[in-house]
Design a protein around this motif. Sequence first.
Motif, PDB file in Angstrom:
ATOM      1  N   GLN A  74      43.075  20.372   8.271  1.00  0.00           N
ATOM      2  CA  GLN A  74      44.305  20.839   7.633  1.00  0.00           C
ATOM      3  C   GLN A  74      45.418  20.940   8.682  1.00  0.00           C
ATOM      4  O   GLN A  74      46.098  21.950   8.802  1.00  0.00           O
ATOM      5  CB  GLN A  74      44.077  22.182   6.954  1.00  0.00           C
ATOM      6  CG  GLN A  74      43.111  22.088   5.796  1.00  0.00           C
ATOM      7  CD  GLN A  74      42.848  23.436   5.162  1.00  0.00           C
ATOM      8  OE1 GLN A  74      43.143  24.477   5.729  1.00  0.00           O
ATOM      9  NE2 GLN A  74      42.291  23.401   3.970  1.00  0.00           N
ATOM     10  N   TRP A  76      48.377  19.847   8.821  1.00  0.00           N
ATOM     11  CA  TRP A  76      49.744  20.065   8.357  1.00  0.00           C
ATOM     12  C   TRP A  76      50.097  21.544   8.237  1.00  0.00           C
ATOM     13  O   TRP A  76      51.262  21.905   8.223  1.00  0.00           O
ATOM     14  CB  TRP A  76      49.970  19.364   7.018  1.00  0.00           C
ATOM     15  CG  TRP A  76      49.072  19.871   5.934  1.00  0.00           C
ATOM     16  CD1 TRP A  76      49.345  20.915   5.083  1.00  0.00           C
ATOM     17  CD2 TRP A  76      47.782  19.400   5.608  1.00  0.00           C
ATOM     18  NE1 TRP A  76      48.287  21.109   4.245  1.00  0.00           N
ATOM     19  CE2 TRP A  76      47.300  20.185   4.543  1.00  0.00           C
ATOM     20  CE3 TRP A  76      46.960  18.392   6.098  1.00  0.00           C
ATOM     21  CZ2 TRP A  76      46.058  19.989   3.966  1.00  0.00           C
ATOM     22  CZ3 TRP A  76      45.727  18.209   5.523  1.00  0.00           C
ATOM     23  CH2 TRP A  76      45.282  18.998   4.478  1.00  0.00           C
ATOM     24  N   THR A  77      49.105  22.419   8.188  1.00  0.00           N
ATOM     25  CA  THR A  77      49.389  23.854   8.070  1.00  0.00           C
ATOM     26  C   THR A  77      49.991  24.423   9.353  1.00  0.00           C
ATOM     27  O   THR A  77      50.588  25.494   9.321  1.00  0.00           O
ATOM     28  CB  THR A  77      48.122  24.628   7.699  1.00  0.00           C
ATOM     29  OG1 THR A  77      47.128  24.416   8.700  1.00  0.00           O
ATOM     30  CG2 THR A  77      47.586  24.193   6.343  1.00  0.00           C
ATOM     31  N   GLU A  85      53.134  21.783   2.471  1.00  0.00           N
ATOM     32  CA  GLU A  85      51.842  22.194   1.922  1.00  0.00           C
ATOM     33  C   GLU A  85      51.756  21.863   0.435  1.00  0.00           C
ATOM     34  O   GLU A  85      50.712  21.396  -0.044  1.00  0.00           O
ATOM     35  CB  GLU A  85      51.611  23.676   2.173  1.00  0.00           C
ATOM     36  CG  GLU A  85      51.380  23.960   3.653  1.00  0.00           C
ATOM     37  CD  GLU A  85      50.968  25.395   3.925  1.00  0.00           C
ATOM     38  OE1 GLU A  85      50.325  26.014   3.053  1.00  0.00           O
ATOM     39  OE2 GLU A  85      51.283  25.878   5.016  1.00  0.00           O
ATOM     40  N   LYS A  86      52.846  22.079  -0.322  1.00  0.00           N
ATOM     41  CA  LYS A  86      52.851  21.733  -1.748  1.00  0.00           C
ATOM     42  C   LYS A  86      52.688  20.231  -1.947  1.00  0.00           C
ATOM     43  O   LYS A  86      51.969  19.789  -2.850  1.00  0.00           O
ATOM     44  CB  LYS A  86      54.152  22.197  -2.397  1.00  0.00           C
ATOM     45  CG  LYS A  86      54.231  23.693  -2.584  1.00  0.00           C
ATOM     46  CD  LYS A  86      55.565  24.078  -3.195  1.00  0.00           C
ATOM     47  CE  LYS A  86      55.743  25.581  -3.229  1.00  0.00           C
ATOM     48  NZ  LYS A  86      57.075  25.978  -3.711  1.00  0.00           N
ATOM     49  N   VAL A  88      51.177  18.102   0.072  1.00  0.00           N
ATOM     50  CA  VAL A  88      49.790  17.714   0.392  1.00  0.00           C
ATOM     51  C   VAL A  88      48.855  18.125  -0.731  1.00  0.00           C
ATOM     52  O   VAL A  88      47.960  17.366  -1.132  1.00  0.00           O
ATOM     53  CB  VAL A  88      49.360  18.324   1.745  1.00  0.00           C
ATOM     54  CG1 VAL A  88      47.890  18.108   1.991  1.00  0.00           C
ATOM     55  CG2 VAL A  88      50.180  17.723   2.879  1.00  0.00           C
ATOM     56  N   GLU A  89      49.059  19.330  -1.282  1.00  0.00           N
ATOM     57  CA  GLU A  89      48.235  19.784  -2.403  1.00  0.00           C
ATOM     58  C   GLU A  89      48.413  18.861  -3.609  1.00  0.00           C
ATOM     59  O   GLU A  89      47.435  18.488  -4.262  1.00  0.00           O
ATOM     60  CB  GLU A  89      48.588  21.222  -2.779  1.00  0.00           C
ATOM     61  CG  GLU A  89      48.129  22.249  -1.766  1.00  0.00           C
ATOM     62  CD  GLU A  89      48.657  23.642  -2.087  1.00  0.00           C
ATOM     63  OE1 GLU A  89      49.247  23.840  -3.178  1.00  0.00           O
ATOM     64  OE2 GLU A  89      48.487  24.524  -1.235  1.00  0.00           O
ATOM     65  N   ARG A  90      49.641  18.477  -3.872  1.00  0.00           N
ATOM     66  CA  ARG A  90      49.915  17.581  -5.009  1.00  0.00           C
ATOM     67  C   ARG A  90      49.284  16.204  -4.792  1.00  0.00           C
ATOM     68  O   ARG A  90      48.697  15.628  -5.711  1.00  0.00           O
ATOM     69  CB  ARG A  90      51.418  17.453  -5.184  1.00  0.00           C
ATOM     70  CG  ARG A  90      51.825  16.652  -6.377  1.00  0.00           C
ATOM     71  CD  ARG A  90      53.328  16.737  -6.559  1.00  0.00           C
ATOM     72  NE  ARG A  90      53.802  15.465  -7.054  1.00  0.00           N
ATOM     73  CZ  ARG A  90      55.045  15.063  -7.012  1.00  0.00           C
ATOM     74  NH1 ARG A  90      55.961  15.834  -6.467  1.00  0.00           N
ATOM     75  NH2 ARG A  90      55.400  13.909  -7.481  1.00  0.00           N
ATOM     76  N   ALA A  92      46.693  15.552  -2.942  1.00  0.00           N
ATOM     77  CA  ALA A  92      45.240  15.694  -3.041  1.00  0.00           C
ATOM     78  C   ALA A  92      44.812  15.799  -4.500  1.00  0.00           C
ATOM     79  O   ALA A  92      43.811  15.194  -4.905  1.00  0.00           O
ATOM     80  CB  ALA A  92      44.790  16.932  -2.263  1.00  0.00           C
ATOM     81  N   ALA A  93      45.563  16.530  -5.288  1.00  0.00           N
ATOM     82  CA  ALA A  93      45.219  16.673  -6.704  1.00  0.00           C
ATOM     83  C   ALA A  93      45.367  15.351  -7.446  1.00  0.00           C
ATOM     84  O   ALA A  93      44.572  15.030  -8.329  1.00  0.00           O
ATOM     85  CB  ALA A  93      46.095  17.735  -7.350  1.00  0.00           C
ATOM     86  N   THR A  97      40.857  13.030  -7.110  1.00  0.00           N
ATOM     87  CA  THR A  97      40.062  13.520  -8.243  1.00  0.00           C
ATOM     88  C   THR A  97      39.199  12.426  -8.805  1.00  0.00           C
ATOM     89  O   THR A  97      39.356  11.282  -8.595  1.00  0.00           O
ATOM     90  CB  THR A  97      40.972  14.069  -9.365  1.00  0.00           C
ATOM     91  OG1 THR A  97      41.884  13.055  -9.759  1.00  0.00           O
ATOM     92  CG2 THR A  97      41.679  15.300  -8.901  1.00  0.00           C
TER      93      THR A  97
END
Length: 97
Positions: A74, A76-77, A85-86, A88-90, A92-93, A97
């Motif tokens: 992680q 980027w944190t 962070e948003k 990267v989360e988006r 990844a989602a 999947t």
Amino acid sequence: MPRVPATRRLAARRSAAVLLLAAAAAVSGCAVGPDYRRPADGVKPGYAGVRPVGSTDPASQPSRAHDASKPVAQWWTTFNDPQLEKLVERAAADNLT
């Protein structure tokens, strides 16, 4: 003596002018001058990156501290950027999947 059309004379003048300009540019580009001096090196003697390295063998290099508080997976944190962070989360989602 045959007469040369005006368009040919104009084309010859343009060609001569272009050739003259190209020759002048080529000659002026080579002129450095007899008083050229190499600029002083801008690196200060205490700069850490200037030290010579005796070997490229990793075993001979000094150890560096590693901050293990955040996982490398992680990376980027470490920027502490909520927008990143948003994103990267988006990503990844949407892609993992």
